[in-house]
Design a protein around this motif. Structure first.
Motif, PDB file in Angstrom:
ATOM      1  N   LEU A  54       0.839  -1.203   0.000  1.00  0.00           N
ATOM      2  CA  LEU A  54       0.000   0.000   0.000  1.00  0.00           C
ATOM      3  C   LEU A  54       0.869   1.246   0.000  1.00  0.00           C
ATOM      4  O   LEU A  54       0.560   2.229  -0.687  1.00  0.00           O
ATOM      5  N   THR A  55       1.955   1.214   0.745  1.00  0.00           N
ATOM      6  CA  THR A  55       2.864   2.359   0.785  1.00  0.00           C
ATOM      7  C   THR A  55       3.449   2.651  -0.588  1.00  0.00           C
ATOM      8  O   THR A  55       3.484   3.807  -1.033  1.00  0.00           O
ATOM      9  N   ALA A  56       3.871   1.605  -1.292  1.00  0.00           N
ATOM     10  CA  ALA A  56       4.443   1.784  -2.625  1.00  0.00           C
ATOM     11  C   ALA A  56       3.407   2.314  -3.611  1.00  0.00           C
ATOM     12  O   ALA A  56       3.705   3.192  -4.439  1.00  0.00           O
ATOM     13  N   ALA A  57       2.190   1.796  -3.535  1.00  0.00           N
ATOM     14  CA  ALA A  57       1.122   2.273  -4.417  1.00  0.00           C
ATOM     15  C   ALA A  57       0.806   3.730  -4.127  1.00  0.00           C
ATOM     16  O   ALA A  57       0.593   4.535  -5.048  1.00  0.00           O
ATOM     17  N   THR A  58       0.766   4.094  -2.852  1.00  0.00           N
ATOM     18  CA  THR A  58       0.469   5.474  -2.470  1.00  0.00           C
ATOM     19  C   THR A  58       1.566   6.414  -2.938  1.00  0.00           C
ATOM     20  O   THR A  58       1.295   7.527  -3.401  1.00  0.00           O
ATOM     21  N   GLU A  59       2.818   5.971  -2.827  1.00  0.00           N
ATOM     22  CA  GLU A  59       3.935   6.811  -3.275  1.00  0.00           C
ATOM     23  C   GLU A  59       3.906   7.013  -4.792  1.00  0.00           C
ATOM     24  O   GLU A  59       4.123   8.130  -5.282  1.00  0.00           O
ATOM     25  N   LEU A  60       3.639   5.950  -5.539  1.00  0.00           N
ATOM     26  CA  LEU A  60       3.573   6.068  -6.996  1.00  0.00           C
ATOM     27  C   LEU A  60       2.395   6.942  -7.409  1.00  0.00           C
ATOM     28  O   LEU A  60       2.519   7.787  -8.310  1.00  0.00           O
ATOM     29  N   ASP A  61       1.261   6.755  -6.757  1.00  0.00           N
ATOM     30  CA  ASP A  61       0.087   7.575  -7.029  1.00  0.00           C
ATOM     31  C   ASP A  61       0.402   9.055  -6.764  1.00  0.00           C
ATOM     32  O   ASP A  61       0.076   9.932  -7.573  1.00  0.00           O
ATOM     33  N   GLY A  62       1.044   9.327  -5.640  1.00  0.00           N
ATOM     34  CA  GLY A  62       1.375  10.707  -5.297  1.00  0.00           C
ATOM     35  C   GLY A  62       2.349  11.335  -6.264  1.00  0.00           C
ATOM     36  O   GLY A  62       2.214  12.508  -6.654  1.00  0.00           O
ATOM     37  N   ARG A  63       3.329  10.559  -6.692  1.00  0.00           N
ATOM     38  CA  ARG A  63       4.303  11.064  -7.657  1.00  0.00           C
ATOM     39  C   ARG A  63       3.622  11.385  -8.993  1.00  0.00           C
ATOM     40  O   ARG A  63       3.894  12.421  -9.612  1.00  0.00           O
ATOM     41  N   ALA A  64       2.731  10.500  -9.426  1.00  0.00           N
ATOM     42  CA  ALA A  64       2.021  10.731 -10.689  1.00  0.00           C
ATOM     43  C   ALA A  64       1.135  11.975 -10.583  1.00  0.00           C
ATOM     44  O   ALA A  64       1.038  12.747 -11.543  1.00  0.00           O
ATOM     45  N   ARG A  65       0.511  12.180  -9.444  1.00  0.00           N
ATOM     46  CA  ARG A  65      -0.348  13.350  -9.279  1.00  0.00           C
ATOM     47  C   ARG A  65       0.464  14.643  -9.333  1.00  0.00           C
ATOM     48  O   ARG A  65       0.023  15.643  -9.910  1.00  0.00           O
ATOM     49  N   LYS A  66       1.631  14.610  -8.747  1.00  0.00           N
ATOM     50  CA  LYS A  66       2.477  15.794  -8.773  1.00  0.00           C
ATOM     51  C   LYS A  66       2.903  16.147 -10.194  1.00  0.00           C
ATOM     52  O   LYS A  66       2.851  17.327 -10.607  1.00  0.00           O
ATOM     53  N   ILE A  67       3.286  15.128 -10.961  1.00  0.00           N
ATOM     54  CA  ILE A  67       3.685  15.359 -12.344  1.00  0.00           C
ATOM     55  C   ILE A  67       2.494  15.791 -13.195  1.00  0.00           C
ATOM     56  O   ILE A  67       2.595  16.712 -14.018  1.00  0.00           O
ATOM     57  N   ALA A  68       1.348  15.131 -12.985  1.00  0.00           N
ATOM     58  CA  ALA A  68       0.149  15.490 -13.745  1.00  0.00           C
ATOM     59  C   ALA A  68      -0.259  16.938 -13.471  1.00  0.00           C
ATOM     60  O   ALA A  68      -0.645  17.682 -14.388  1.00  0.00           O
ATOM     61  N   SER A  69      -0.155  17.357 -12.231  1.00  0.00           N
ATOM     62  CA  SER A  69      -0.512  18.741 -11.878  1.00  0.00           C
ATOM     63  C   SER A  69       0.391  19.730 -12.590  1.00  0.00           C
ATOM     64  O   SER A  69      -0.041  20.832 -12.966  1.00  0.00           O
ATOM     65  N   ALA A  70       1.651  19.350 -12.760  1.00  0.00           N
ATOM     66  CA  ALA A  70       2.592  20.226 -13.458  1.00  0.00           C
ATOM     67  C   ALA A  70       2.328  20.272 -14.957  1.00  0.00           C
ATOM     68  O   ALA A  70       2.802  21.178 -15.659  1.00  0.00           O
ATOM     69  N   CYS A  71       1.583  19.278 -15.459  1.00  0.00           N
ATOM     70  CA  CYS A  71       1.282  19.200 -16.902  1.00  0.00           C
ATOM     71  C   CYS A  71      -0.028  19.882 -17.278  1.00  0.00           C
ATOM     72  O   CYS A  71      -0.374  19.936 -18.466  1.00  0.00           O
ATOM     73  N   LEU A  72      -0.759  20.388 -16.289  1.00  0.00           N
ATOM     74  CA  LEU A  72      -2.058  20.995 -16.578  1.00  0.00           C
ATOM     75  C   LEU A  72      -1.901  22.236 -17.484  1.00  0.00           C
ATOM     76  O   LEU A  72      -0.920  22.945 -17.420  1.00  0.00           O
TER      77      LEU A  72
END
Length: 402
Positions: free
Chosen positions: A384-402
């Motif tokens: 769960l920790t690894a999934a949460t970290e990957l999810d969070g990293r993707a959200r940060k990058i996606a936010s920068a791509c808006l």
């Protein structure tokens, strides 16, 4: 009187079965409310253990009181005071926060309906495993973001996963487990959404209100936008890949505007089995609540003569690029589906907020996948920790791509 015959005035009297204890994660959403509609239709059949919601304390309190829940939990801590005050004197326990939602999911029950929207549903779904023999899963993001992790945990815990999504529930009903090796194709149907006939040149001008007008289904805003982009079908393909013993090449999408045929399974002998019904989520929810029985629901029967005709067509992947993006993520495997889902959630939220256009949803998702893959960050989450970290990293990058 024979030796094995009970004596006394109550001999032979029928005994009503004890109510089945039920928890609903995401009680104020469309799946949760439809579930409670079915509960209300059969008084005495279910006893509500826990109800959770995101931040709507008023509606959650009303539902908890109406259905005599033991505990009500709101995920947003800022909504706790209102929930506590509204439940004061009722004897219903109130709590708030992500940890409290997971604790509610872990309470012992006979069945849990997991209907929290998005990645937020993963931790509570995991927490429910082992605490209930049956988990009715309406949160497709759990299987998309961490399918192998979740299904392995469910197997260890001995919890049966029943799919609530209309398409996967339909496939579940016609997928013959004993003949799994004879299945040649699993077909997920799609209504096509509100822009099935909209020219590509006009999609850039699509507004929030236009995208929220689904022609067949009444759903929450996030899943309605996913239906409009066809990302929902892509996520469902990944979900089917997790749920059924089939290869990527055995999965396909078929556009069916009438939304009467919800899923199909083709066998090597030429048989094509399908489940049909009116487009009403109470049918698959009712199936899960009664499984392995079949009980009456409040859904009206399907009248094929009134429907008249059923049509089918291939999806247009050029006009709806979210579908091929999801298909590519499914083929790529490992952490790609998790990144796909996270980026899509960020993009859909931004579209609903008026920050980006309709076609930008696919752009943001594609850019996020490309960025993380280029950095070598698409390993399969093993916790769960690894999934949460990957999810969070993707959200940060996606936010920068808006």
């Amino acid at each position: 009187m024979t030796a094995n015959m009970a004596a006394g005035p109550d001999a032979g009297a029928s005994v009503s079965p004890a109510p089945r204890r039920l928890s609903i994660l995401g009680a104020t959403g469309s799946i949760g409310l439809n579930t409670l509609d079915l509960v209300a239709a059969e008084p005495g059949r279910f006893a509500i253990e826990a109800l959770t919601a995101g931040r709507n304390a008023r509606q959650l309190a009303e539902l908890a009181i109406r259905f005599s829940a033991r505990v009500a939990v709101v995920a947003d801590p800022a909504a706790y005071a209102e929930l506590r005050d509204r439940l004061a004197g009722t004897g219903i326990e109130a709590a708030a926060g992500a940890e409290a939602v997971a604790d509610a999911a872990a309470r012992q029950t006979d069945i849990v309906v997991s209907a929290i929207v998005g990645f937020a549903g993963l931790a509570p779904s995991l927490a429910a495993l082992g605490a209930t023999p049956v988990l009715a899963l309406a949160n497709k993001e759990t299987l998309v973001s961490a399918g192998p992790l979740f299904l392995a945990a469910a197997q260890r815990a001995g919890t049966r996963i029943l799919p609530v999504d209309s398409e996967h529930n339909a496939i579940f009903q016609v997928f013959e487990a004993g003949n799994a090796d004879t299945v040649s194709e699993v077909i997920v149907t799609a209504s096509g959404g509100p822009f099935l006939r909209t020219p590509k040149s006009e999609l850039a001008a699509v507004t929030r209100d236009m995208a929220l007008r689904h022609p067949k289904w009444s759903m929450g805003p996030k899943i309605t936008i996913d239906s409009a982009t066809l990302m929902n079908k892509g996520l469902e393909l990944i979900e089917a890949y997790r749920l059924y013993p089939v290869s990527v090449d055995q999965l396909s999408v078929l556009v069916h505007p009438q939304s009467v045929v919800h899923g199909l399974v083709r066998y090597r002998d030429g048989s094509l089995l399908a489940e049909l019904g009116v487009p009403d989520m109470r049918t698959p929810i009712g199936y899960c609540l009664a499984w392995p029985e079949r009980r009456p629901t409040t859904v009206k029967p399907l009248d094929l003569s009134a429907v008249g005709s059923l049509t089918f067509e291939a999806p247009d992947r050029d006009r709806f690029p979210c579908l091929p993006l999801a298909e590519a993520a499914m083929r790529r495997g490992e952490g790609a589906p998790c990144v796909l889902n996270a980026a899509n959630e960020v993009a859909v939220e931004a579209f609903l907020a008026g920050q980006i256009g309709f076609l930008d949803i696919a752009r943001v998702v594609e850019a996020t996948l490309g960025k993380i893959d280029g950095e070598g960050g698409l390993s399969e989450p093993d916790s769960l920790t690894a999934a949460t970290e990957l999810d969070g990293r993707a959200r940060k990058i996606a936010s920068a791509c808006l």
